[in-house]
Scaffold this active site. Structure first.
Site, PDB file in Angstrom:
ATOM      1  N   SER A 140      36.022  32.515   6.566  1.00 18.02           N
ATOM      2  CA  SER A 140      37.251  32.836   6.915  1.00 18.02           C
ATOM      3  C   SER A 140      38.160  32.921   5.483  1.00 18.02           C
ATOM      4  O   SER A 140      37.568  33.761   4.506  1.00 18.02           O
ATOM      5  CB  SER A 140      38.211  32.053   7.762  1.00 18.02           C
ATOM      6  OG  SER A 140      39.348  32.646   8.230  1.00 18.02           O
ATOM      7  N   GLU A 193      35.905  40.058  16.470  1.00 23.37           N
ATOM      8  CA  GLU A 193      37.017  39.295  15.727  1.00 23.37           C
ATOM      9  C   GLU A 193      37.734  40.418  14.809  1.00 23.37           C
ATOM     10  O   GLU A 193      37.377  41.412  14.470  1.00 23.37           O
ATOM     11  CB  GLU A 193      36.315  38.302  14.849  1.00 23.37           C
ATOM     12  CG  GLU A 193      35.284  38.403  13.655  1.00 23.37           C
ATOM     13  CD  GLU A 193      35.086  37.372  12.752  1.00 23.37           C
ATOM     14  OE1 GLU A 193      35.954  36.643  12.480  1.00 23.37           O
ATOM     15  OE2 GLU A 193      33.934  37.239  12.564  1.00 23.37           O
ATOM     16  N   HIS A 232      36.252  34.208  16.470  1.00 20.55           N
ATOM     17  CA  HIS A 232      36.322  34.074  14.770  1.00 20.55           C
ATOM     18  C   HIS A 232      35.781  32.755  14.033  1.00 20.55           C
ATOM     19  O   HIS A 232      36.012  31.499  14.728  1.00 20.55           O
ATOM     20  CB  HIS A 232      37.907  34.131  14.366  1.00 20.55           C
ATOM     21  CG  HIS A 232      38.129  34.067  12.927  1.00 20.55           C
ATOM     22  ND1 HIS A 232      37.269  34.835  11.842  1.00 20.55           N
ATOM     23  CD2 HIS A 232      38.848  33.142  12.345  1.00 20.55           C
ATOM     24  CE1 HIS A 232      38.029  34.171  10.850  1.00 20.55           C
ATOM     25  NE2 HIS A 232      38.758  33.216  11.003  1.00 20.55           N
TER      26      HIS A 232
END
Lengths: 276, 272
Positions: A123, A215, A241
């Site tokens: 991320s 995502e 995600h």
């Protein structure tokens, strides 16, 4: 964007929840500092201080998360890859906006010294790892062996088609815009050190880039694979995600983590051949 | 007949777009204003000071104005800390174009009765601090083949002022260090200039009218400002912004042919 006691308290509460220390059986967990930056080392059995290291950056939108909070995932990664994972507690927004996190990343990277390094993260941590790859090349520092980017956030403008599809409850555009504003704190989102997708990827080592088809950050991963000659893109179908961390038991998590392990083995093995 | 758009090209030379700057003494006064002016001119700024709280406030001002700040608590009297500051700026920004040595302290004492600790403190901060900063910046800028160092001196470094033996001595040293650095670093493409401000009201000079509990004697303040203004042909005292804009000129490409010089934003108190 509001700042104040209420907002600070709410953020603190979220951070405490995210920082619950998990069990890491069989792996030594060693908190220390590298060039003044707090890091947590996850050392699996049989790994020595000369072996390669996987320098890892946790997710959390540049405003949440700690190295310890992602301990179970990092320890598992260390075992699976057979390398020491060093997770960096880079400083977080809004108290420490751009470029404080990047500075911590560069400092930790240079502290690895003579050790061969693979960098990675998930991320925002994947975005930070990507920014670090660009910074390392720009500063003519010794190149890492490779990069592992799991659901990386690579374009803080949050304007891609996958954001528009709005199929990702974990990182919808509103969350991404808030996190981006806190991290950037006025710095332009078009700076490649903030949005590495916009950087020059011609001089980069092999990359493993993973994302889910549903995502928000799918197009960040797809876009990087299009501009980075050394990128291997893996798209997983319909997972949330950064599913590896949130849903470690899911079959997609096992497959993705296995792939990370294989990639790290490949890039670390190839240099062992060269150096012997 | 075609003409170059004068306004754009002229103002661009005074800008710092895409540059990275270090400012010491950035927690208050002229240093804070210099950091803000450099940032507004387009630079990413690394902010250094011993006062970490003041640094955060300056960083907030820079960020609220839509620009980028790196907070680097630094004691400029410690050479290793100044080197670490330069490394941090380079690591974070990937370049180092401007270095402003603003950190300084003001002490009034009688030359004949001076205590050793007072004299050493003022030399450590005002003189050695600038020396370490100029050295750290100069080495890295010379390797890159470009850069601009701007040092803050003072009218007190050129005029004999009772009570300013220590301060004046260090500021005179800064002026000469600036010339030497200009001579030494010029062939490598690095400029070094000084700004010698006249009287500017900042926290540094507030000691004249502030007691130990922070109470301001407004009459004393008024008397001081009036007295300092009356000594200047322009009949006024300066503001941090007056100084920061002079710093910006020397930092920018507008001053590309200027090195080893002293610029005196001082209302005309001294003229050479």
């Amino acid at each position: 964007m509001t700042r104040g006691p209420a907002a600070d308290a709410a953020l603190d509460a979220i951070r405490v929840r995210a920082d619950a220390t998990p069990e890491c059986p069989g792996v030594s967990v060693v908190p220390t500092t590298w060039h003044g930056v707090p890091v947590t080392r996850y050392v699996p059995p049989g790994v020595s201080a000369q072996d390669p290291v996987l320098l890892w950056f946790h997710g959390g939108g540049y405003r949440l998360g700690t190295a310890r909070g992602f301990g179970r995932w990092n320890a598992g990664l260390a075992v699976r890859c057979g390398v020491e994972v060093v997770s960096v507690d880079y400083r977080l927004a809004p108290e420490h906006p751009y470029p404080e996190a990047l500075l911590d990343a560069v400092l930790a990277y240079t502290a690895a010294g003579g050790r061969r390094v693979v960098v990675g993260g998930e991320s925002a941590g994947g975005g930070l790892a990507a920014a670090l790859l660009l910074a390392v090349a720009d500063r003519d520092l010794p190149a890492p062996l490779g990069g592992v980017l799991c659901s990386p956030w690579l374009d803080l403008r949050n304007a891609s088609a996958s954001f528009a599809e709005d199929t990702d409850p974990l990182f919808p555009k509103a969350s991404a815009d808030t996190a981006a504003a806190l991290y950037l704190a006025g710095h332009p989102a078009t700076d490649p050190y903030a949005s590495p997708l916009l950087g020059d990827w011609s001089r980069q080592p092999p990359l493993l880039v993973q994302a889910s088809t549903t995502e928000s950050l799918r197009e960040d991963a797809v876009g990087l694979a299009a501009v980075a000659p050394g990128a291997r893109l893996e798209l997983y179908d319909g997972l949330p995600h950064a599913w590896h961390i949130g849903y470690p038991e899911a079959s997609g998590s096992e497959a993705a983590a296995t792939s990370v392990g294989r990639f790290v083995a490949e890039v670390t093995a190839s240099t062992e051949v060269q150096t012997t | 007949m075609t003409t170059t758009p004068v306004r754009d090209t002229v103002l661009d030379a005074f800008g710092l777009t895409g540059r990275a700057a270090v400012v010491t003494g950035a927690a208050s006064g002229i240093g804070r204003e210099t950091a803000l002016v450099f940032a507004r001119a387009g630079a990413d700024v690394a902010l250094a000071d011993r006062d970490a709280v003041g640094l955060e406030d300056t960083a907030r001002l820079v960020r609220d104005a839509g620009h980028t700040a790196l907070v680097c608590p630094t004691d400029v009297t410690v050479r290793a800390e100044v080197e670490a500051l330069a490394d941090a700026a380079l690591a974070a920004f990937g370049r180092l174009d401007v270095w402003a040595n603003v950190a300084g302290v003001l002490r009034y004492f009688s030359l004949a009765e001076a205590e050793e600790a007072q004299v050493r403190t003022i030399i450590d901060v005002n003189q050695l601090g600038v020396y370490w900063g100029t050295a750290a910046a100069g080495r890295r800028m010379a390797a890159a083949g470009r850069g601009s160092i701007v040092n803050v001196a003072s009218t007190g470094g050129e005029l004999g002022v009772p009570g300013l033996s220590g301060y004046g001595m260090t500021k005179a040293a800064v002026l000469h260090l600036t010339r030497t650095a200009a001579a030494e670093l010029g062939p490598a493409g690095v400029r070094c200039n000084a700004v010698a401000p006249g009287f500017v009201e900042t926290p540094m000079v507030a000691l004249h009218y502030t007691d130990s509990e922070g109470r301001v004697d407004t009459d004393a303040r008024e008397r001081l400002l009036t007295q300092r203004a009356s000594g200047a042909p322009l009949q006024t005292t300066g503001t941090p912004r007056d100084i920061a804009l002079a710093m910006l000129y020397l930092a920018s490409d507008a001053a590309a042919f200027t090195t080893g010089q002293t610029l005196r934003p001082n209302g005309g108190v001294t003229m050479s």
